[in-house]
Each structure stands twice: as C-alpha cells, then as structure tokens.
Design a protein around this motif. Structure first.
Motif, short mmCIF file in Angstrom:
data_model
loop_
_atom_site.label_atom_id
_atom_site.label_comp_id
_atom_site.label_asym_id
_atom_site.label_seq_id
_atom_site.Cartn_x
_atom_site.Cartn_y
_atom_site.Cartn_z
N ALA A 181 -2.71 26.93 -26.40
CA ALA A 181 -1.37 25.62 -26.54
C ALA A 181 -2.40 24.75 -26.75
CB ALA A 181 -1.01 25.86 -25.27
N VAL A 182 -3.66 24.12 -26.62
CA VAL A 182 -4.49 23.36 -26.59
C VAL A 182 -4.81 23.45 -27.60
CG1 VAL A 182 -5.89 21.50 -25.05
CG2 VAL A 182 -4.25 22.15 -23.78
N PRO A 183 -4.74 22.36 -28.90
CA PRO A 183 -5.98 22.36 -29.49
C PRO A 183 -7.52 21.60 -29.39
CG PRO A 183 -4.82 20.53 -29.48
CD PRO A 183 -3.94 20.95 -28.38
N PRO A 184 -8.71 22.49 -30.04
CA PRO A 184 -9.51 22.19 -29.92
C PRO A 184 -10.08 20.84 -29.69
CG PRO A 184 -9.49 23.53 -31.99
CD PRO A 184 -8.18 23.09 -31.85
N ASP A 185 -9.69 19.75 -30.09
CA ASP A 185 -10.18 18.30 -30.37
C ASP A 185 -9.84 17.98 -29.04
OD1 ASP A 185 -7.54 17.87 -30.88
OD2 ASP A 185 -7.80 16.01 -32.46
N ARG A 186 -8.98 18.66 -27.71
CA ARG A 186 -8.56 17.93 -26.58
C ARG A 186 -8.50 18.84 -25.39
NH1 ARG A 186 -4.05 14.37 -26.25
NH2 ARG A 186 -4.62 14.66 -24.04
N LEU A 187 -9.07 20.38 -25.45
CA LEU A 187 -9.88 21.18 -24.85
C LEU A 187 -9.96 21.45 -24.04
CD1 LEU A 187 -8.46 24.33 -24.52
CD2 LEU A 187 -10.14 25.08 -26.05
N ALA A 188 -11.07 20.06 -23.87
CA ALA A 188 -12.40 20.19 -23.02
C ALA A 188 -11.71 19.09 -21.97
CB ALA A 188 -13.42 19.46 -23.50
N GLU A 189 -11.41 18.19 -22.81
CA GLU A 189 -10.39 17.70 -21.37
C GLU A 189 -9.38 18.43 -20.66
OE1 GLU A 189 -7.60 13.76 -21.16
OE2 GLU A 189 -8.44 14.31 -23.00
N ALA A 190 -8.38 19.37 -21.53
CA ALA A 190 -7.80 20.46 -21.20
C ALA A 190 -8.22 20.74 -19.92
CB ALA A 190 -7.37 20.80 -22.06
#
Length: 415
Positions: free
Chosen positions: A340-349
């Motif tokens: 569900a989360v795009p790569p540019d927010r994945l580490a934060e997720a």
C-alpha cells in the motif's frame, strides 16, 4: 494470493527491475547482522548479573534502554532514509553497532551495559526502517512479497542466531564476553561491504515536512498500519519477555545458568518465527495476521502453565508459540505496508510499524521484571501473560472485524 494489479509508483530510490534475485538476499544480510547483535548479549546477562550484581528489575531496564534507543532512532531514521537514501542511514548505523561491540567486550559495570544496549537500539532502529526498505528497493515492484518475506525473516533469524552463537562461543572459548563480540564485529564488517555494493540509488524527490517526527504513513494506508500493529505488538512483546527474563525462568525451573541452554531456547523461538513465515507466505495477509494473534494468545496460556507447573517443555512451547506470533504478525504487517505504501515513504512506514510494536515490548517486560522482584517470578509472569493475552485477543478481533467488513463490501459490490 495475487498482488494488487496497480504497483506503487517507482522512484529514483529503486534500482533497475532486473537486479538479480541474489541481491535481494544480500540486501537482507545487514538486517541479519545487526539483529545478531541485538540479542547476542542475552545469554551473558546471567554472567554479568553474577559478576557485577544487579536485580531482575535492573536487567529489564538494561533491556529497555535498547528499546529507548530503537524508538529514538525510528523518529528520524525512516524519514532520513526516504529523503537521503538507504546508505546514508545504514553505514552510520553499522558503525554504531561496531562501537556497541567494543563497549560490550570491555563492560565492567551497569553503565557500560546500558550504553552498549542504547547504541545497539539506535542501530536496530535504523535497520528496521532503512534496511528493510532497502530490501524492497532492490527487489523492485514485482517482488514486493518476496522482499517482505526476506526482510522479516532476516530480522527474526538474526535475532535468534545471536543468542545461540553467544551461548556456544561463551561456553566453549576463553574470555566469553570478548570473543562473542569480536566474532559479531566481523559479521558487521561483511554487512558494511554489502551496503557499499548494494544496488540502490539516492532519491531525488524534494524533502517535505519535519525531519524529526513520529513516523506515519500516507493517507489511505492507516488501516494497514493499524492491523499490522494490532498483531505485531503483542507478538514482539512476548518474544521480548522471553529474551529478558527467559534465562531467569530457566534458572528457576532447571536450576541451570547454562548460556548454551538459554541461547538455544531463544534460537528455537526465532527459528520458529522464521519457519512459520515461509509456511504461511502464500496465505492472504489477514489470515496470516489472524494466525499471529492466535499464536501469541496460546503462547501466554502456555507461559502461565509453565511457571505454575514448573514445566520446562511447556516453557519451550510458550517460546515457540511466541516466535510464531511475532513472525506472522511481522510478516503480515510488512506485507500490508509493502502493498500500500509507495517507495518514497516505505522506510518511514516500516518505522511506524516498529514504533507501534516496540513501545509495549519495552514497557511491559520492564513492568513484569519489577513486579517479579516484588511478588515473585511466578506471580509476576502470570500477570504479564494475562495482560498480553488480552492484547493479542483484541488484535485478533480487530483483524477479524476488518475481514468481515471486506467480505460484506465484496458481496454488496457490483456483479
């Protein structure tokens, strides 16, 4: 179960989709190496406790300092990784892990153990956000389920290998508190080489928002995060309890302080966490999460039975079920976020998922440790198990409720 037909948008953080599969495995190695360190000290606490002298309550405080470092790291490492790249976070984290090895090897008091655990927690926080996201980046959009599996298994396998390696080395070689961390430093050195050669690129998206903040997910992904935390948090709290007070329980039930036995129990717990993920990897994500909630609940039932009947086999069963609960909860949560989360927010997720899991994993075992000092290990463990079983059941009910809503939505939709 087929993945969503619409893959998250690709960004400059991702390598070419043709990156060999071996690099997906190699990208997971830094996660394993740091998690070996995360629990490498577990079998040595009984030794340090005898030589330095501190209570079970202080033991859980030392363990909780790791959680504090991890949570502090998660407040910034995910955001920095998404904005400046995975290497920017991973290389300093590995350097701090090497520093923790040096402090552990020369520790002569509680303050040194606290500092080493704090350094370790910071390194682990960076790895569970940036390291796990790096595995997904290397895998590319069409291997996201494989990436979630390998990242999750790298974490739990490393967490289990650390205590076993420590137990064997510390019982068979001289200078146990030195030899263990020399070997771990060598493993971390190979992880540095893997990060340096990892096929990931620095993102070119402009920075948005504060650099230091409570990690979160993009709008529309909150439900996936909530489901993951609901099951992952009780699971990792159960394994944290076994790691922090498991040696004390073994000492009380078996009358043994063998570091090999303590390390072997932790290893089998995390081996179960690894194996169960491969066993359930093709099941629907919510089914995996339901299995995690059930496993953690049964683990707490077994834990109460073990301490009330002084049964070592039942204690081992509780540890295995705890490992299964963490493994399935972790895999289900990571898979939902990857979908569900795009790569540019994945580490934060990933950081957000781990914040939700590690807060109770730090607070509840510490409370159980001090309660055990006051009322005895048996009663303190029983109270802990009852509270955590209630949280696991609640998490399972949340997952079941969302499954029913999804089923009703499909039934009422257009033909």
């Amino acid at each position: 179960m087929p993945e969503s037909r619409t893959a998250p948008p690709k960004t400059a953080a991702e390598p070419p989709e043709s990156a060999p599969t071996r690099w997906v495995w190699l990208a997971a190695w830094p996660v394993t190496a740091v998690f070996v360190l995360s629990n490498a000290a577990t079998p040595l606490y009984v030794l340090w406790q005898r030589e330095i002298g501190f209570s079970r309550g202080m033991l859980t405080v030392i363990f909780a300092c790791y959680i504090a470092g991890l949570l502090g790291s998660l407040l910034v490492s995910g955001v920095v990784s998404d904005r400046l790249g995975r290497r920017t976070v991973l290389l300093p984290a590995l350097g701090l892990a090497l520093a923790a090895c040096a402090v552990f090897a020369t520790a002569s008091g509680v303050a040194a153990l606290i500092a080493a655990r704090l350094f370790t927690g910071i390194a682990v926080g960076a790895v569970v956000s940036a390291g796990m996201a790096a595995v997904t980046d290397v895998a590319g959009p069409h291997r996201r389920r494989l990436a979630a599996l390998l990242a999750s298994c790298a974490m739990v396998f490393g967490a289990g290998l650390g205590p076993l390696l420590t137990g064997v080395l510390s019982e068979t070689l001289p200078a146990p508190t030195v030899t263990v961390f020399v070997v771990e430093a060598a493993l971390l050195g190979t992880a540095v080489l893997a990060v340096l050669r990892m096929p990931v690129r620095r993102p070119d998206a402009p920075a948005k928002g504060a650099w230091l903040r409570i990690p979160g997910v993009p709008p529309g992904s909150g439900g996936q995060l909530t489901l993951g935390i609901a099951v992952f948090a009780p699971g990792i709290t159960a394994t944290s309890f076994v790691l922090s007070l498991g040696p004390s329980l073994l000492s009380g039930l078996l009358g043994t302080t063998s570091r090999i036995v303590a390390g072997a129990m932790a290893f089998t717990m995390f081996l179960a966490a690894t194996g169960v993920q491969f066993a359930v990897r093709k099941l629907p994500r919510r089914t995996i999460l339901t299995a995690g909630a059930v496993s953690t609940t049964l683990s707490m039932v077994a834990l109460v039975t073990a301490v009330r009947t002084a049964s070592v086999p039942v204690l081992v069963a509780a540890a295995l079920l705890a490992g299964a609960g963490q493994g399935t909860g972790q895999l289900g949560g990571l898979s939902l976020l990857n979908s569900a989360v795009p790569p540019d927010r994945l580490a934060e997720a990933n950081a957000a998922l781990n914040v939700g899991g590690y807060v109770p994993a730090g607070l509840l075992p510490v409370s159980a440790g001090y309660l055990s000092d006051a009322v005895g290990l048996t009663d303190g463990t029983t109270v802990f198990a009852v509270v955590l079983a209630g949280l696991a059941v609640a998490g399972g009910l949340v997952v079941l409720a969302t499954r029913r809503r999804a089923a009703r939505s499909r039934a009422s939709g257009p033909a």
